[in-house]
Design a protein around this motif. Structure first.
Motif, PDB file in Angstrom:
ATOM      1  N   SER A  19       0.832  -1.230   0.000  1.00  0.00           N
ATOM      2  CA  SER A  19       0.000   0.000   0.000  1.00  0.00           C
ATOM      3  C   SER A  19       0.853   1.262   0.000  1.00  0.00           C
ATOM      4  CB  SER A  19      -0.892  -0.016   1.256  1.00  0.00           C
ATOM      5  OG  SER A  19      -0.053   0.055   2.410  1.00  0.00           O
ATOM      6  N   TYR A  20       2.193   1.083  -0.011  1.00  0.00           N
ATOM      7  CA  TYR A  20       3.074   2.263  -0.019  1.00  0.00           C
ATOM      8  C   TYR A  20       3.705   2.468  -1.394  1.00  0.00           C
ATOM      9  CZ  TYR A  20       2.861   2.016   5.088  1.00  0.00           C
ATOM     10  OH  TYR A  20       2.417   2.009   6.379  1.00  0.00           O
ATOM     11  N   ASP A  21       4.039   3.703  -1.728  1.00  0.00           N
ATOM     12  CA  ASP A  21       4.829   3.989  -2.921  1.00  0.00           C
ATOM     13  C   ASP A  21       6.174   3.275  -2.753  1.00  0.00           C
ATOM     14  OD1 ASP A  21       5.771   6.997  -4.727  1.00  0.00           O
ATOM     15  OD2 ASP A  21       6.821   5.051  -4.563  1.00  0.00           O
ATOM     16  N   PRO A  22       6.617   2.474  -3.728  1.00  0.00           N
ATOM     17  CA  PRO A  22       7.890   1.736  -3.579  1.00  0.00           C
ATOM     18  C   PRO A  22       9.088   2.627  -3.249  1.00  0.00           C
ATOM     19  CG  PRO A  22       6.705   1.029  -5.543  1.00  0.00           C
ATOM     20  CD  PRO A  22       5.955   2.211  -4.998  1.00  0.00           C
ATOM     21  N   ALA A  23       9.013   3.900  -3.527  1.00  0.00           N
ATOM     22  CA  ALA A  23      10.154   4.797  -3.239  1.00  0.00           C
ATOM     23  C   ALA A  23      10.151   5.281  -1.791  1.00  0.00           C
ATOM     24  CB  ALA A  23      10.093   6.006  -4.181  1.00  0.00           C
ATOM     25  N   THR A  24       9.112   4.901  -1.035  1.00  0.00           N
ATOM     26  CA  THR A  24       9.032   5.329   0.369  1.00  0.00           C
ATOM     27  C   THR A  24      10.206   4.764   1.169  1.00  0.00           C
ATOM     28  OG1 THR A  24       6.627   5.174   0.153  1.00  0.00           O
ATOM     29  CG2 THR A  24       7.517   5.361   2.400  1.00  0.00           C
ATOM     30  N   LYS A  25      10.846   5.614   1.983  1.00  0.00           N
ATOM     31  CA  LYS A  25      11.963   5.141   2.810  1.00  0.00           C
ATOM     32  C   LYS A  25      11.396   4.314   3.979  1.00  0.00           C
ATOM     33  CE  LYS A  25      15.884   7.140   1.314  1.00  0.00           C
ATOM     34  NZ  LYS A  25      15.933   8.539   0.990  1.00  0.00           N
ATOM     35  N   MET A  26      12.026   3.218   4.298  1.00  0.00           N
ATOM     36  CA  MET A  26      11.584   2.399   5.441  1.00  0.00           C
ATOM     37  C   MET A  26      11.632   3.218   6.725  1.00  0.00           C
ATOM     38  SD  MET A  26      10.628  -0.486   4.278  1.00  0.00           S
ATOM     39  CE  MET A  26      10.493  -1.507   5.766  1.00  0.00           C
ATOM     40  N   SER A  27      12.601   4.141   6.798  1.00  0.00           N
ATOM     41  CA  SER A  27      12.750   4.956   8.019  1.00  0.00           C
ATOM     42  C   SER A  27      11.528   5.850   8.239  1.00  0.00           C
ATOM     43  CB  SER A  27      14.024   5.791   7.930  1.00  0.00           C
ATOM     44  OG  SER A  27      14.048   6.487   6.695  1.00  0.00           O
ATOM     45  N   ALA A  28      10.695   5.994   7.219  1.00  0.00           N
ATOM     46  CA  ALA A  28       9.486   6.821   7.374  1.00  0.00           C
ATOM     47  C   ALA A  28       8.328   6.012   7.953  1.00  0.00           C
ATOM     48  CB  ALA A  28       9.078   7.392   6.007  1.00  0.00           C
ATOM     49  N   LEU A  29       8.532   4.687   8.100  1.00  0.00           N
ATOM     50  CA  LEU A  29       7.442   3.824   8.584  1.00  0.00           C
ATOM     51  C   LEU A  29       7.554   3.601  10.100  1.00  0.00           C
ATOM     52  CD1 LEU A  29       7.347   1.106   5.757  1.00  0.00           C
ATOM     53  CD2 LEU A  29       6.277   3.376   5.830  1.00  0.00           C
ATOM     54  N   ARG A  33      15.940  -2.275  11.016  1.00  0.00           N
ATOM     55  CA  ARG A  33      17.065  -2.960  10.380  1.00  0.00           C
ATOM     56  C   ARG A  33      17.310  -2.496   8.945  1.00  0.00           C
ATOM     57  NH1 ARG A  33      14.999  -9.034   8.685  1.00  0.00           N
ATOM     58  NH2 ARG A  33      16.963  -9.086   7.514  1.00  0.00           N
ATOM     59  N   PHE A  34      16.301  -1.897   8.306  1.00  0.00           N
ATOM     60  CA  PHE A  34      16.446  -1.513   6.891  1.00  0.00           C
ATOM     61  C   PHE A  34      16.871  -0.066   6.699  1.00  0.00           C
ATOM     62  CE2 PHE A  34      15.385  -5.489   5.304  1.00  0.00           C
ATOM     63  CZ  PHE A  34      14.285  -5.993   5.978  1.00  0.00           C
ATOM     64  N   GLY A  35      16.995   0.659   7.826  1.00  0.00           N
ATOM     65  CA  GLY A  35      17.520   2.028   7.707  1.00  0.00           C
ATOM     66  C   GLY A  35      16.817   2.814   6.611  1.00  0.00           C
ATOM     67  N   ASP A  36      17.575   3.334   5.660  1.00  0.00           N
ATOM     68  CA  ASP A  36      17.006   4.207   4.621  1.00  0.00           C
ATOM     69  C   ASP A  36      16.684   3.477   3.331  1.00  0.00           C
ATOM     70  OD1 ASP A  36      18.475   7.417   5.434  1.00  0.00           O
ATOM     71  OD2 ASP A  36      16.489   6.515   5.781  1.00  0.00           O
ATOM     72  N   ASP A  79      12.938  -1.823  -2.235  1.00  0.00           N
ATOM     73  CA  ASP A  79      14.121  -2.655  -1.945  1.00  0.00           C
ATOM     74  C   ASP A  79      13.728  -3.851  -1.094  1.00  0.00           C
ATOM     75  OD1 ASP A  79      16.141   0.320  -1.244  1.00  0.00           O
ATOM     76  OD2 ASP A  79      15.726  -0.705  -3.151  1.00  0.00           O
ATOM     77  N   VAL A  80      12.967  -3.558  -0.040  1.00  0.00           N
ATOM     78  CA  VAL A  80      12.603  -4.627   0.912  1.00  0.00           C
ATOM     79  C   VAL A  80      11.717  -5.664   0.240  1.00  0.00           C
ATOM     80  CG1 VAL A  80      11.404  -5.123   3.073  1.00  0.00           C
ATOM     81  CG2 VAL A  80      12.909  -3.120   2.907  1.00  0.00           C
ATOM     82  N   LEU A  81      10.753  -5.187  -0.517  1.00  0.00           N
ATOM     83  CA  LEU A  81       9.835  -6.132  -1.178  1.00  0.00           C
ATOM     84  C   LEU A  81      10.577  -7.055  -2.132  1.00  0.00           C
ATOM     85  CD1 LEU A  81       6.536  -4.192  -1.894  1.00  0.00           C
ATOM     86  CD2 LEU A  81       6.868  -6.247  -0.507  1.00  0.00           C
ATOM     87  N   LYS A  82      11.669  -6.551  -2.688  1.00  0.00           N
ATOM     88  CA  LYS A  82      12.415  -7.355  -3.677  1.00  0.00           C
ATOM     89  C   LYS A  82      13.068  -8.570  -3.012  1.00  0.00           C
ATOM     90  CE  LYS A  82      15.982  -5.247  -5.692  1.00  0.00           C
ATOM     91  NZ  LYS A  82      17.044  -6.086  -5.049  1.00  0.00           N
ATOM     92  N   ASP A  83      13.638  -8.388  -1.828  1.00  0.00           N
ATOM     93  CA  ASP A  83      14.438  -9.473  -1.240  1.00  0.00           C
ATOM     94  C   ASP A  83      13.804 -10.166  -0.044  1.00  0.00           C
ATOM     95  OD1 ASP A  83      17.304  -7.347  -1.689  1.00  0.00           O
ATOM     96  OD2 ASP A  83      16.437  -8.855  -3.022  1.00  0.00           O
ATOM     97  N   TRP A  84      12.721  -9.563   0.518  1.00  0.00           N
ATOM     98  CA  TRP A  84      12.211 -10.098   1.779  1.00  0.00           C
ATOM     99  C   TRP A  84      11.891 -11.585   1.692  1.00  0.00           C
ATOM    100  CZ3 TRP A  84      11.636  -8.585   6.807  1.00  0.00           C
ATOM    101  CH2 TRP A  84      10.814  -9.384   7.598  1.00  0.00           C
ATOM    102  N   HIS A  85      11.302 -12.014   0.569  1.00  0.00           N
ATOM    103  CA  HIS A  85      10.865 -13.421   0.462  1.00  0.00           C
ATOM    104  C   HIS A  85      12.042 -14.378   0.618  1.00  0.00           C
ATOM    105  CE1 HIS A  85      12.537 -13.221  -3.561  1.00  0.00           C
ATOM    106  NE2 HIS A  85      12.480 -14.545  -3.562  1.00  0.00           N
ATOM    107  N   ALA A  86      13.258 -13.895   0.241  1.00  0.00           N
ATOM    108  CA  ALA A  86      14.416 -14.807   0.300  1.00  0.00           C
ATOM    109  C   ALA A  86      14.976 -14.922   1.707  1.00  0.00           C
ATOM    110  CB  ALA A  86      15.514 -14.302  -0.647  1.00  0.00           C
ATOM    111  N   HIS A  87      14.818 -13.862   2.542  1.00  0.00           N
ATOM    112  CA  HIS A  87      15.440 -13.939   3.875  1.00  0.00           C
ATOM    113  C   HIS A  87      14.445 -13.781   5.025  1.00  0.00           C
ATOM    114  CE1 HIS A  87      15.079  -9.602   4.099  1.00  0.00           C
ATOM    115  NE2 HIS A  87      15.782  -9.450   3.002  1.00  0.00           N
ATOM    116  N   GLY A  88      13.262 -13.140   4.784  1.00  0.00           N
ATOM    117  CA  GLY A  88      12.320 -12.946   5.880  1.00  0.00           C
ATOM    118  C   GLY A  88      12.965 -12.228   7.046  1.00  0.00           C
ATOM    119  N   VAL A  89      12.662 -12.648   8.286  1.00  0.00           N
ATOM    120  CA  VAL A  89      13.220 -11.947   9.454  1.00  0.00           C
ATOM    121  C   VAL A  89      14.694 -12.281   9.655  1.00  0.00           C
ATOM    122  CG1 VAL A  89      11.062 -11.665  10.721  1.00  0.00           C
ATOM    123  CG2 VAL A  89      12.391 -13.762  11.025  1.00  0.00           C
TER     124      VAL A  89
END
Ligand SMILES: Cc1cc2nc3c(=O)[nH]c(=O)nc-3n(C[C@H](O)[C@H](O)[C@H](O)COP(=O)(O)O)c2cc1C
Length: 449
Positions: free
Chosen positions: A320-330, A341-344, A349-359
């Motif tokens: 539901s967020y614009d992909p360019a949104t910084k994680m630090s804004a959440l 953990r994802f800083g800026d 970025d997160v959506l791209k790799d999360w499935h491979a590593h999760g938490v």
């Protein structure tokens, strides 16, 4: 270099840590609801002389736009689960020396009943039990199921402090360690050593007698894993063994120092706390083989779980967020570590790799020597006391680790080749006796002997 401690991360469900690896041909996780799966895993740990098997737990489930997405069911992402305390109990009889650590929630458990359960497991295992104290990072969906109100992040830790001071009274103060005499010519127990407890805390109340007598360790070995500021404060006060989520040596070193400082601020010996980093790897005799093995694991995973999986741990629907949104804004009132953990980095970025590593953090890939080098460098560089091995594929990732990496670590003198110490606390925390050391806040509830 100090001798390191080792535990295995497990989860009583088909997938774990928010990834979907169950389709991998070697994965036996779809059998998580069968006793023989767990006996096999526990025996692998005990044969390899790992210090403990850790059974994680999360009551909640993924909620995206107010519902649990179908992919959570088709991939077995978050449910169904088994109760880790019952799985742990079943493994007491299948093992002799292995520590058995399980997660328990201070938000959702009822402290009087929970104390009896932990003491029962500690009695039956003769002092091999550990408790990973969590405030339930998946609270939002879980509280609805329990019919209790949602509690904000930091307040969940305030509640946990109150939970701890009540269970310490039950673990340490209700029955003295030598109250039982079991003397058929005399008495079963000494009434002078059985005490009424009174607790009127901001969240919990209890008046009466402890249901269970003093167990071999009194208080189970206390684990904790929250690395938000409030989480570190809580861990520095109560934790005996702290799990860190992994990451760079600099980041880990900072977390280790912060938690040891918190312990000192609570009048505890900063080195009495053991810091263990989550660690995952893909290992093979050659680097090329290891890379190929890792690629096969990635190919077996389903990228479509990412949104549901991230929402499970944070309550945030990244789609539901614009992909360019910084994680630090959440911001989340659930697991703050999984945002910080994802800083800026961006949502994209997160959506791209999360499935491979999760938490988890990304696995290290290489030969046994390369993996051993990395572990020694991390332990030395960050002042770690050990590692919590988090397998990608069960049981093959664990077998690879214990058969290929542990022998290298033993040859370097940084891993034990046999069990030392009777209780989990003596072995893992290094105390002289199985009970809490006197500088721990829980020990202040013990009747002066
Ligand atoms: C190795 C490891 C194991 C964890 N196991 C559990 C678990 O079993 N159950 C749980 O609810 N949270 C678990 N967590 C998450 C933490 O308990 C905590 O909820 C999370 O780090 C968020 O805490 P924070 O908001 O204070 O950062 C684990 C974290 C780590 C690093």
């Amino acid at each position: 270099m100090k001798k390191l401690r080792f535990g295995l991360f497990e989860n009583a469900q088909t997938n774990d840590s928010g990834t979907s690896t169950w389709r991998h041909p070697d994965s036996e996780r779809h059998n998580f609801d069968r006793l023989d799966y767990w006996v096999k895993i526990a025996r692998i740990c005990e044969d390899a002389k790992l210090d403990f098997l850790f059974l994680a737990d999360a009551w909640g489930w993924a909620d995206v736009k107010g519902t649990r997405p179908d992919i959570s069911t088709t991939e077995g992402l978050d449910l169904p689960r088994l109760d880790p305390a019952i799985v742990g109990a079943a493994l007491i009889g299948a093992t002799e020396r292995l520590g058995i650590v399980m997660t328990g929630s201070t938000l959702l458990e009822q402290p009087y009943a929970f104390a009896r359960r932990m003491q029962t497991l500690d009695h039956l295992s003769n002092g091999r039990i550990g408790w990973n104290v969590v405030t339930t990072g998946t609270a939002e969906t879980a509280v609805a199921a329990f019919g209790v109100p949602m509690v904000a992040h930091d307040e969940r830790y305030n509640m946990a402090d109150d939970f701890m001071s009540l269970v310490y009274k039950l673990f340490e103060g209700a029955w003295e360690r030598d109250a039982l005499e079991r003397n058929k010519q005399g008495r079963y127990a000494d009434p002078a050593k059985v005490h009424r407890i009174a607790h009127d805390g901001p969240y919990f109340r209890s008046h009466g007698f402890g249901n269970t007598a003093y167990s071999p360790q009194g208080t189970p070995v206390l684990f904790q894993a929250g690395s938000s500021d409030r989480g570190k404060q809580f861990g520095g006060k109560h934790g005996e063994c702290i799990f860190l989520g992994g990451g760079s040596i600099e980041k880990l070193a900072g977390q280790v120092k912060a938690i040891r400082d918190e312990a000192e601020a609570n009048g505890r010996d900063p080195n009495s706390i053991k810091l263990m980093s989550a660690f995952s790897c893909v290992v093979a005799p050659t680097e090329a083989e290891a890379r190929a093995k890792h690629q096969a694991i990635l190919d077996a995973q389903t990228p479509d779980v990412a949104v549901a999986s991230y929402a499970w741990f944070t309550g945030l629907d990244l789609s539901s967020y614009d992909p360019a949104t910084k994680m630090s804004a959440l911001h989340t009132e659930l697991s703050q570590t999984q945002v910080a953990r994802f800083g800026d980095k961006t949502v994209g970025d997160v959506l791209k790799d999360w499935h491979a590593h999760g938490v988890r953090t990304n696995p290290f890939v290489g030969t046994p020597e390369q993996i051993a080098d990395i572990m020694c460098e991390m332990a030395d560089g960050a002042d770690l006391d050990g590692f919590l091995f988090t397998p990608l594929i069960q049981p093959t990732s664990t077998l690879d680790f214990v058969e290929q990496v542990m022998p290298v670590l033993r040859a370097r003198g940084v891993a034990a080749s046999d069990y030392e110490g009777e209780s989990l606390r003596e072995r893992l925390v290094g105390t002289e006796s199985p009970i809490l050391s006197p500088d721990h806040p829980g020990a202040s509830h013990r009747q002066l002997q």
